[in-house]
Design a protein around this motif. Structure first.
Motif: not given
Length: 236
Positions: A218-233
């Motif tokens: 998640k930290t890596y994805q956030s640093s790359k500004q990728m969307d985790f919203s669907q994964y969190e859902k």
């Protein structure tokens, strides 16, 4: 147990399971890679083949000196050097090496001799009373990465997990970064009673290593500004 220069270590988990750890130099740093040694009524079995042939020979020698038994077989969990580097030494020692057809294909493409692709049809090995379950959970660190589950000991091993001291995602040249967190979640769902989780590198721990691995991703994805919203859902 270790060899003379400390490049090969065997750490006892219980009376039938040891972690083999071997070290190689990368960018001036000594980097460990973990695998398993499993003792059963059918003999000794290895999971993964160390970084290179020299280390694999040292490992086999260390096992023979301390267990006075021959290694009867080995499993390769993916095709990269930290898993398969010593495969030639194992084969030269007449140790049968097996994996899946995907691992075999990618191992051959990487320039190593391919393991026998027998785990496609027989993913669960019954070594007397000892059960060794191999499982392909999906793409993560590599396309072909597998896990090994020892149900009688509740031990889960895989090179797509991160040790607690790992705060980054390591070498990801072949990783599927979007699939990786889903793959870890799949393993959390499949093995919710895992008591010990052994990563491919550094220290092992408990079930929390799985959620820690997702946090790292998640930290890596956030640093790359990728969307985790669907994964969190999906996982809430």
């Amino acid at each position: 147990m270790s060899n003379k220069d400390g490049s090969v270590n065997l750490t006892k988990i219980n009376n039938d399971v040891w972690v083999h750890t071997t070290y190689t130099k990368m960018d001036g740093h000594s980097v460990p890679a973990n695998g398993l040694l499993i003792r059963s009524s059918k003999g000794l079995y290895l999971v993964d083949a160390t970084w290179n042939d020299k280390l694999a020979k040292e490992l086999v020698k260390l096992i023979k000196q301390n267990f006075h038994q021959k290694v009867k077989g080995a499993i390769i969990t993916h095709h990269k050097i930290d898993r398969v580097g010593g495969i030639r030494a194992l084969m030269k020692a007449n140790i049968p090496v097996e994996s899946t057809s995907l691992v075999a294909k990618m191992t051959k493409a990487a320039g190593y001799p391919a393991p026998k692709p027998s785990l496609d049809n027989q993913p669960v090995l019954k070594l007397g009373k000892t059960i060794v379950e191999t499982y392909y959970p999906g793409e993560a660190h590599t396309k072909d990465n597998m896990t090994v589950w020892l149900p009688q000991y509740k031990i889960l091993f895989g090179d797509m997990f991160f040790a607690l001291e790992q705060r980054n995602v390591g070498i990801i040249d072949e990783a599927n970064m979007e699939a990786w967190p889903y793959t870890i979640q799949n393993l959390m769902n499949k093995y919710p009673d895992a008591r010990m989780v052994i990563p491919g590198h550094y220290n092992w721990g408990d079930f929390s290593l799985l959620s820690h691995s997702i946090d790292n991703l998640k930290t890596y994805q956030s640093s790359k500004q990728m969307d985790f919203s669907q994964y969190e859902k999906d996982i809430i």
